[in-house]
Motif scaffolding. Structure first.
Motif, PDB file in Angstrom:
ATOM      1  N   GLU A 121       0.800  -1.221   0.000  1.00 28.78           N
ATOM      2  CA  GLU A 121       0.000   0.000   0.000  1.00 28.78           C
ATOM      3  C   GLU A 121       0.837   1.277   0.000  1.00 28.78           C
ATOM      4  O   GLU A 121       0.331   2.359   0.317  1.00 28.78           O
ATOM      5  CB  GLU A 121      -0.969  -0.036   1.185  1.00 28.78           C
ATOM      6  CG  GLU A 121      -1.877  -1.272   1.114  1.00 28.78           C
ATOM      7  CD  GLU A 121      -3.007  -1.280   2.116  1.00 28.78           C
ATOM      8  OE1 GLU A 121      -3.046  -0.385   2.973  1.00 28.78           O
ATOM      9  OE2 GLU A 121      -3.849  -2.189   2.040  1.00 28.78           O
ATOM     10  N   HIS A 122       2.113   1.149  -0.341  1.00 29.24           N
ATOM     11  CA  HIS A 122       2.957   2.332  -0.442  1.00 29.24           C
ATOM     12  C   HIS A 122       3.524   2.426  -1.855  1.00 29.24           C
ATOM     13  O   HIS A 122       3.282   1.571  -2.686  1.00 29.24           O
ATOM     14  CB  HIS A 122       4.082   2.273   0.601  1.00 29.24           C
ATOM     15  CG  HIS A 122       3.566   2.178   2.004  1.00 29.24           C
ATOM     16  ND1 HIS A 122       3.950   1.174   2.872  1.00 29.24           N
ATOM     17  CD2 HIS A 122       2.658   2.937   2.666  1.00 29.24           C
ATOM     18  CE1 HIS A 122       3.324   1.335   4.024  1.00 29.24           C
ATOM     19  NE2 HIS A 122       2.532   2.395   3.925  1.00 29.24           N
ATOM     20  N   GLY A 123       4.273   3.472  -2.118  1.00 23.22           N
ATOM     21  CA  GLY A 123       4.906   3.609  -3.418  1.00 23.22           C
ATOM     22  C   GLY A 123       4.148   4.540  -4.355  1.00 23.22           C
ATOM     23  O   GLY A 123       2.990   4.904  -4.132  1.00 23.22           O
ATOM     24  N   VAL A 124       4.834   4.897  -5.420  1.00 24.91           N
ATOM     25  CA  VAL A 124       4.325   5.880  -6.375  1.00 24.91           C
ATOM     26  C   VAL A 124       3.032   5.436  -7.065  1.00 24.91           C
ATOM     27  O   VAL A 124       2.141   6.264  -7.297  1.00 24.91           O
ATOM     28  CB  VAL A 124       5.413   6.218  -7.412  1.00 24.91           C
ATOM     29  CG1 VAL A 124       4.871   7.139  -8.496  1.00 24.91           C
ATOM     30  CG2 VAL A 124       6.601   6.880  -6.720  1.00 24.91           C
ATOM     31  N   PRO A 125       2.860   4.140  -7.449  1.00 25.24           N
ATOM     32  CA  PRO A 125       1.608   3.768  -8.116  1.00 25.24           C
ATOM     33  C   PRO A 125       0.361   4.126  -7.309  1.00 25.24           C
ATOM     34  O   PRO A 125      -0.680   4.448  -7.882  1.00 25.24           O
ATOM     35  CB  PRO A 125       1.745   2.248  -8.286  1.00 25.24           C
ATOM     36  CG  PRO A 125       3.217   2.022  -8.372  1.00 25.24           C
ATOM     37  CD  PRO A 125       3.816   3.003  -7.411  1.00 25.24           C
ATOM     38  N   ILE A 126       0.464   4.075  -5.980  1.00 23.66           N
ATOM     39  CA  ILE A 126      -0.686   4.417  -5.141  1.00 23.66           C
ATOM     40  C   ILE A 126      -0.986   5.910  -5.242  1.00 23.66           C
ATOM     41  O   ILE A 126      -2.147   6.321  -5.400  1.00 23.66           O
ATOM     42  CB  ILE A 126      -0.421   4.029  -3.677  1.00 23.66           C
ATOM     43  CG1 ILE A 126      -0.067   2.529  -3.557  1.00 23.66           C
ATOM     44  CG2 ILE A 126      -1.621   4.381  -2.812  1.00 23.66           C
ATOM     45  CD1 ILE A 126      -1.135   1.586  -3.976  1.00 23.66           C
ATOM     46  N   THR A 127       0.053   6.717  -5.164  1.00 27.13           N
ATOM     47  CA  THR A 127      -0.169   8.164  -5.208  1.00 27.13           C
ATOM     48  C   THR A 127      -0.656   8.611  -6.587  1.00 27.13           C
ATOM     49  O   THR A 127      -1.453   9.537  -6.698  1.00 27.13           O
ATOM     50  CB  THR A 127       1.112   8.916  -4.824  1.00 27.13           C
ATOM     51  OG1 THR A 127       2.185   8.557  -5.706  1.00 27.13           O
ATOM     52  CG2 THR A 127       1.528   8.582  -3.402  1.00 27.13           C
TER      53      THR A 127
END
Length: 710
Positions: free
Chosen positions: A55-61
């Motif tokens: 649930e972390h990382g650039v794809p989430i943002t």
């Protein structure tokens, strides 16, 4: 390879919580992992089956920005959808958790602190792009500019999706921020690197001790090691993620590929606390076998980076095996989330209720274990009708129906036949049946799930063959006792199928237990026996395990995909998203459909400009992957002049093996350029579809090598 482990920790890749599950995910790692775990549990082994959402990382943002919601809202939405889909599909995780949980944040920070206190991290100050309008450092995917290789104006800071070249933000021409559209500036920032180069001897020793790993896994590891490992930053300048636990690290989070695999550990802690167990037994005992199930795009992280982290930490076990599958394609094309070219699990479960095992069967039968494989709805229909209905279901149904007809649904008794031929048939059935549990089990333990499934179907074929040889429907007229013996043996085969099919077809296994009137579940230790059903045991009324699928039913699914293809073609032609009227697309796919247009024509050139391009035909004679790059292939092209080396960013579209002997069109007079330490002497010309997938431009008929294009 660990011999005689006392317990197993089995993990399935943590998937980004930014979209639903599709059949490629299932075939890649989740279904094989589930088969493996169900088998181990059936044999009485102690297993912890761990997975969850990353649930972390650039794809989430990026997803949050696109949908106009917060990253937390994104992960909450997709965690629930993914977890529910897995449960309905019968993936038997002991825990399916998430990396946003408090225990994961604490475990990851503690892990980082341990490595920091041991002096493993190197602090490095570098210049990185900063968006002064958005007031934040930019991850590679937040930077877009012109590709220096193919002039694509929308190349990302980590790769160009048109030509496939691996890039860094510094290589982009006229970079700009996707957050504000402004031109970013360089600012100094400090991050902490894990010196993989210093750990290379230990990593090499670890990898080289596992020559039994699948060829794709072992080979990719060797490529990285041969190229030489380099330090890798374990922190990032972002506002979404796990805070770096250092006083001078404000505004920095742990690199997603640092915290994500630690999720396997934190989730094991959660599970152990819930069950009253000791989590350390599953991560610190050298009698525990750790197995990571992943897709091929995650090999380096699980076989090099995560082991390096574990080695540095010092108290945790390393993976005994990392069985990575290749990719599954759909109806002749690569599965694509952005183009909605996929069979989504949540939609399948809604539209085809009760057919979970049919999909499990087809995906296992076509599993991409050694090379990319293909899913088609016609094959789905054929395997259901010919194999599940025609072989498996047909045998069980005949055994139960004939028992109802000739013995009121009670398991008949047996007698030893006087006829030597009959005696030989019965004994052959028993002898062969007794071998299948070990044969299927060995295939599963060696991660050969397609082979194991074939062996399972051979058990049903064995039963059908026995019926064909003994013909109890005829024998009953002259020798009822012999007919009863035949039916008893057939029912024992059916009971074995109820055991042996459970790892692959768990819903069918339960139906078969119910059909046979079994109130206690049989497990693998019972398999191979022919006394599982006692004389006089009452069977349940006959019901069909599987139902045939007619052409109209399958055509609905094909039409659904065709509508998606029409929508994508309309996008590619620059049409507005009238195609968005279809209800089959995901919201994000429909939104993209409304926004996409064909790229504008570039500036007009003269014939003299074109005449400068020396475009020729050549034949690829050698092809191999470039170490440490998942994009580049190094090709040897016979150009009629002694040959040349060309690097091409097409590794995600073609395997080296399928390119050998292919004729290609290439630009011969492009100035040589070094990429990843190798010189490229030209450019392979490709066509691009709506999703950036590439197709070769071969001549319509064979042409001599070196032949010109005009």
């Amino acid at each position: 390879m660990l011999e005689n482990p006392q317990r197993y920790t089995v993990t399935a890749a943590l998937i980004y919580a930014n979209g639903p599950i599709h059949i490629g995910h299932l075939a890649g790692c989740y279904l094989p992992a589930d088969i493996y775990v169900r088998y181990l549990q059936g044999t009485g082994r102690d297993v912890a089956f761990i997975s969850g959402t990353d649930e972390h990382g650039v794809p989430i943002t990026i997803k949050a920005k696109k949908e106009g919601i917060t990253p937390q809202q994104v992960v909450d939405k997709y965690y629930t959808q993914i977890k529910d889909s897995f449960e309905q599909f019968g993936i038997s995780f002991d825990i399916y958790s998430r990396t946003s949980n408090k225990v994961h944040h604490e475990t990851s920070q503690q892990f980082f602190t341990t490595l920091y206190d041991k002096g493993y991290f190197d602090e490095e100050v570098t210049e990185q792009y900063f968006d002064e309008v958005a007031n934040q450092f930019l991850a590679d995917r937040y930077i877009v500019g012109t590709c220096p290789v193919c002039a694509n104006p929308n190349a990302y800071g980590d790769q160009c999706e048109r030509c496939g070249t691996a890039l860094s933000p510094n290589e982009l021409i006229q970079p700009h921020s996707t957050l504000s559209g402004s031109q970013p500036v360089k600012r100094q920032t400090k991050n902490w690197n894990l010196p993989l180069d210093k750990l290379q001897p230990q990593i090499e020793a670890y990898v080289n001790s596992h020559t039994e790993w699948k060829t794709n896994v072992f080979g990719q590891c060797q490529s990285w090691l041969k190229e030489g490992l380099r330090p890798r930053a374990m922190t990032r300048d972002l506002d979404w993620g796990i805070s770096v636990p250092l006083p001078d690290a404000e505004g920095k989070v742990l690199y997603v590929w640092f915290d994500a695999p630690i999720g396997y550990i934190s989730m094991t802690k959660e599970w152990a606390e819930q069950q009253g167990r000791d989590w350390e037994l599953y991560w610190k005992d050298d009698k525990t076998k750790l197995v990571h199930f992943i897709g091929k795009d995650n090999i380096v992280f699980h076989c090099i980076i995560f082991p390096a982290m574990l080695m540095a930490e010092g108290s945790l076990i390393l993976a005994d095996n990392v069985p990575a599958n290749e990719f599954m394609n759909l109806e002749g094309d690569k599965i694509s989330t952005s183009r909605n070219w996929a069979v989504w699990l949540h939609e399948y479960l809604e539209e085809l209720p009760g057919k979970e095992d049919v999909l499990r069967y087809v995906l296992t039968a076509n599993a991409p274990e050694t090379k990319d494989s293909e899913f088609t709805w016609k094959d789905f229909q054929t395997r259901n009708n010919s194999e599940l209905v025609g072989i498996f279901g047909n045998f069980v149904n005949r055994a139960v129906v004939l028992t109802e007809k000739f013995n009121d649904g009670l398991v008949p008794g047996t007698c030893t036949p006087d006829d030597e031929t009959q005696l030989a048939l019965d004994q052959a059935l028993k002898d062969e049946l007794a071998q299948y549990p070990d044969r299927i089990g060995q295939a599963i333990e060696q991660y050969r799930f397609r082979e194991a499934l074939t062996l399972l179907m051979d058990v049903a074929r064995l039963g059908n063959k026995y019926f064909a040889e003994t013909e109890p429907w005829k024998v009953v007229k002259t020798n009822p006792q012999r007919a009863h013996t035949i039916l008893n043996h057939a029912l024992q085969v059916a009971a074995n199928l109820a055991i042996l099919c459970e790892p692959f077809l768990p819903f069918t296994a339960q139906k078969l237990h119910d059909q046979l009137g079994l109130t206690t579940k049989l497990d693998w230790t019972n398999a191979g026996r022919t006394d599982l059903l006692v004389e006089g045991h009452q069977l349940a009324p006959a019901t069909l395990l599987f139902a045939k699928l007619d052409d109209d039913f399958i055509q609905i699914q094909i039409d659904k995909l065709n509508k998606t293809k029409e929508m994508n073609n309309a996008e590619n032609m620059g049409a507005p998203a009238a195609a968005a009227e279809t209800t089959n697309g995901t919201p994000e796919a429909l939104e993209e459909a409304a926004l996409k247009t064909v790229a504008p024509i570039k500036d007009t050139i003269t014939y003299d400009d074109f005449a400068k391009l020396d475009i020729r035909i050549g034949t690829i004679t050698e092809a191999e992957r470039v170490p440490k790059s998942d994009k580049l292939l190094k090709l040897r092209v016979d150009d009629g002049l002694g040959g040349r080396q060309i690097l091409s960013g097409i590794a995600k579209h073609f395997t080296p093996e399928e390119l050998i002997g292919k004729q290609v069109t290439f630009l011969a007079n492009l100035a040589p350029r070094k990429m990843m330490g190798h010189e490229s002497q030209g450019m392979i010309l490709m066509a691009e579809d709506a999703d950036g997938a590439l197709a070769m431009l071969p001549p319509s008929k064979p042409v001599w090598n070196g032949g010109g294009v005009s």
